[in-house]
Design a protein around this motif. Structure first.
Motif, PDB file in Angstrom:
ATOM      1  N   ASP A 132       0.840  -1.191   0.000  1.00  0.00           N
ATOM      2  CA  ASP A 132       0.000   0.000   0.000  1.00  0.00           C
ATOM      3  C   ASP A 132       0.878   1.245   0.000  1.00  0.00           C
ATOM      4  N   SER A 133       0.368   2.331  -0.588  1.00  0.00           N
ATOM      5  CA  SER A 133       1.134   3.582  -0.643  1.00  0.00           C
ATOM      6  C   SER A 133       1.462   4.112   0.745  1.00  0.00           C
ATOM      7  N   SER A 134       0.652   3.756   1.756  1.00  0.00           N
ATOM      8  CA  SER A 134       0.920   4.231   3.115  1.00  0.00           C
ATOM      9  C   SER A 134       2.228   3.664   3.647  1.00  0.00           C
ATOM     10  N   VAL A 135       2.599   2.450   3.209  1.00  0.00           N
ATOM     11  CA  VAL A 135       3.865   1.861   3.625  1.00  0.00           C
ATOM     12  C   VAL A 135       5.022   2.658   3.038  1.00  0.00           C
ATOM     13  N   VAL A 136       4.902   2.979   1.753  1.00  0.00           N
ATOM     14  CA  VAL A 136       5.958   3.749   1.086  1.00  0.00           C
ATOM     15  C   VAL A 136       6.083   5.135   1.715  1.00  0.00           C
ATOM     16  N   ASP A 137       4.962   5.810   1.942  1.00  0.00           N
ATOM     17  CA  ASP A 137       4.989   7.149   2.541  1.00  0.00           C
ATOM     18  C   ASP A 137       5.611   7.113   3.934  1.00  0.00           C
ATOM     19  N   PHE A 138       5.297   6.065   4.700  1.00  0.00           N
ATOM     20  CA  PHE A 138       5.864   5.917   6.038  1.00  0.00           C
ATOM     21  C   PHE A 138       7.379   5.807   5.974  1.00  0.00           C
ATOM     22  N   LEU A 139       7.881   4.973   5.057  1.00  0.00           N
ATOM     23  CA  LEU A 139       9.323   4.786   4.935  1.00  0.00           C
ATOM     24  C   LEU A 139      10.014   6.058   4.450  1.00  0.00           C
ATOM     25  N   VAL A 140       9.383   6.771   3.526  1.00  0.00           N
ATOM     26  CA  VAL A 140       9.965   8.022   3.031  1.00  0.00           C
ATOM     27  C   VAL A 140      10.181   9.000   4.183  1.00  0.00           C
ATOM     28  N   ARG A 141       9.243   9.034   5.116  1.00  0.00           N
ATOM     29  CA  ARG A 141       9.333   9.983   6.241  1.00  0.00           C
ATOM     30  C   ARG A 141      10.299   9.523   7.324  1.00  0.00           C
ATOM     31  N   ARG A 142      10.497   8.208   7.456  1.00  0.00           N
ATOM     32  CA  ARG A 142      11.172   7.706   8.646  1.00  0.00           C
ATOM     33  C   ARG A 142      12.599   7.209   8.460  1.00  0.00           C
ATOM     34  N   ILE A 143      12.957   6.704   7.293  1.00  0.00           N
ATOM     35  CA  ILE A 143      14.290   6.127   7.165  1.00  0.00           C
ATOM     36  C   ILE A 143      15.254   7.130   6.550  1.00  0.00           C
ATOM     37  N   GLU A 144      16.524   6.843   6.721  1.00  0.00           N
ATOM     38  CA  GLU A 144      17.575   7.692   6.162  1.00  0.00           C
ATOM     39  C   GLU A 144      17.403   7.824   4.663  1.00  0.00           C
ATOM     40  N   ARG A 145      17.643   9.030   4.154  1.00  0.00           N
ATOM     41  CA  ARG A 145      17.465   9.301   2.732  1.00  0.00           C
ATOM     42  C   ARG A 145      18.691   8.810   1.961  1.00  0.00           C
ATOM     43  N   VAL A 164      14.353  -6.118   4.852  1.00  0.00           N
ATOM     44  CA  VAL A 164      13.869  -6.522   6.176  1.00  0.00           C
ATOM     45  C   VAL A 164      12.371  -6.779   6.146  1.00  0.00           C
ATOM     46  N   LEU A 165      11.615  -5.898   5.509  1.00  0.00           N
ATOM     47  CA  LEU A 165      10.166  -6.081   5.435  1.00  0.00           C
ATOM     48  C   LEU A 165       9.804  -7.347   4.660  1.00  0.00           C
ATOM     49  N   ASP A 166      10.512  -7.606   3.578  1.00  0.00           N
ATOM     50  CA  ASP A 166      10.264  -8.809   2.794  1.00  0.00           C
ATOM     51  C   ASP A 166      10.542 -10.053   3.635  1.00  0.00           C
ATOM     52  N   ARG A 167      11.696 -10.083   4.271  1.00  0.00           N
ATOM     53  CA  ARG A 167      12.085 -11.250   5.063  1.00  0.00           C
ATOM     54  C   ARG A 167      11.139 -11.482   6.242  1.00  0.00           C
ATOM     55  N   GLU A 168      10.852 -10.409   6.989  1.00  0.00           N
ATOM     56  CA  GLU A 168      10.027 -10.566   8.181  1.00  0.00           C
ATOM     57  C   GLU A 168       8.561 -10.808   7.838  1.00  0.00           C
ATOM     58  N   ARG A 174       1.777  -0.839   7.041  1.00  0.00           N
ATOM     59  CA  ARG A 174       2.421   0.246   7.784  1.00  0.00           C
ATOM     60  C   ARG A 174       2.696  -0.183   9.225  1.00  0.00           C
ATOM     61  N   ALA A 175       1.795  -0.949   9.808  1.00  0.00           N
ATOM     62  CA  ALA A 175       1.993  -1.416  11.186  1.00  0.00           C
ATOM     63  C   ALA A 175       3.242  -2.285  11.293  1.00  0.00           C
ATOM     64  N   LEU A 176       3.428  -3.199  10.327  1.00  0.00           N
ATOM     65  CA  LEU A 176       4.617  -4.044  10.347  1.00  0.00           C
ATOM     66  C   LEU A 176       5.872  -3.201  10.134  1.00  0.00           C
ATOM     67  N   ALA A 177       5.777  -2.215   9.241  1.00  0.00           N
ATOM     68  CA  ALA A 177       6.928  -1.330   9.014  1.00  0.00           C
ATOM     69  C   ALA A 177       7.300  -0.598  10.292  1.00  0.00           C
TER      70      ALA A 177
END
Length: 229
Positions: free
Chosen positions: A173-186, A197-201, A211-214
């Motif tokens: 879902d786009s919410s997962v991508v938006d969450f990662l854009v805001r939270r992880i190092e650019r 990590v998300l794929d493996r877990e 988004r909850a799993l992320a």
């Protein structure tokens, strides 16, 4: 009773280096445009600099396909290999930096200039950070056309994350991508780490990537990206 975790095999994703799959944005469009201009280059010796995972190898693959170039890792470059490389008329040297055979690179640059062949060298850092000791080589490198790929902007980072998920045949879902854009190092490395990590877990826990799993895995994602620095 807790459900058993599935065994998640850490298989590398299928990555496409085709021209159609290269993501163009303001952070890399100048470098991409220059590569696309070949053979109309003002000089035939070009240095492409950008952080690890920034798309240098993808651009080099695009140019290699256009020019029919041979590609060699910088760590394998030796004086004995230079004549054979130049005979191919187009050469890519990947991941140049500290520890490169300076005399071999110096002779390669000279012969490329003499024969009218073309050379593309990729590097994570500019030559002044390679700890070079051969002054003539430093001079030759300074005369090269320099292309740079910058830290990804919002649009490119979002597109990159989507592509990394698709490379692993994952639809999120786009919410997962938006969450990662805001939270992880650019950075490209952080994006790859997060998606891995998300794929493996997700597979291991038998859960859809949400988004909850992320959010649950963010700490691990950040820890892995820091290890890559």
């Amino acid at each position: 009773m807790t459900a058993p975790r599935q065994l998640a095999l850490d298989l590398p994703p299928l990555t496409s280096f085709s021209r159609e799959d290269f993501l163009v944005s303001p952070s890399n469009e100048a470098a991409y445009a220059f590569i696309e201009r070949w053979p109309d280059w003002p000089a035939r010796r070009t240095l492409l600099i950008g952080p690890r995972g920034s798309g240098k190898s993808h651009l080099a693959a695009i140019w290699s396909d256009m020019a029919g170039a041979i590609t060699m890792p910088a760590g394998m470059l030796a004086e004995a290999s230079v004549p054979g490389l130049v005979a191919r008329k187009a050469v890519v040297i990947e991941d140049a930096g500290a520890g490169i055979d300076e005399r071999a690179l110096f002779h390669l640059l000279n012969l490329i200039g003499e024969t009218g062949s073309s050379l593309l060298v990729t590097a994570n850092q500019p030559p002044d950070r390679w700890s070079l000791s051969l002054p003539d080589l430093v001079s030759r490198l300074r005369a090269m056309t320099v292309l740079t790929i910058d830290t990804p902007d919002d649009d490119l980072f979002r597109m990159l994350l989507v592509k990394l998920f698709l490379d692993r045949q994952l639809i999120v879902d786009s919410s997962v991508v938006d969450f990662l854009v805001r939270r992880i190092e650019r950075s490209f490395e952080a994006a790859r780490s997060a998606v891995a990590v998300l794929d493996r877990e997700g597979l291991s826990r038998g859960r859809r990537i949400t988004r909850a799993l992320a959010g649950e895995l963010l700490e691990e994602v950040l820890a892995q990206s820091n290890e890559n620095e």
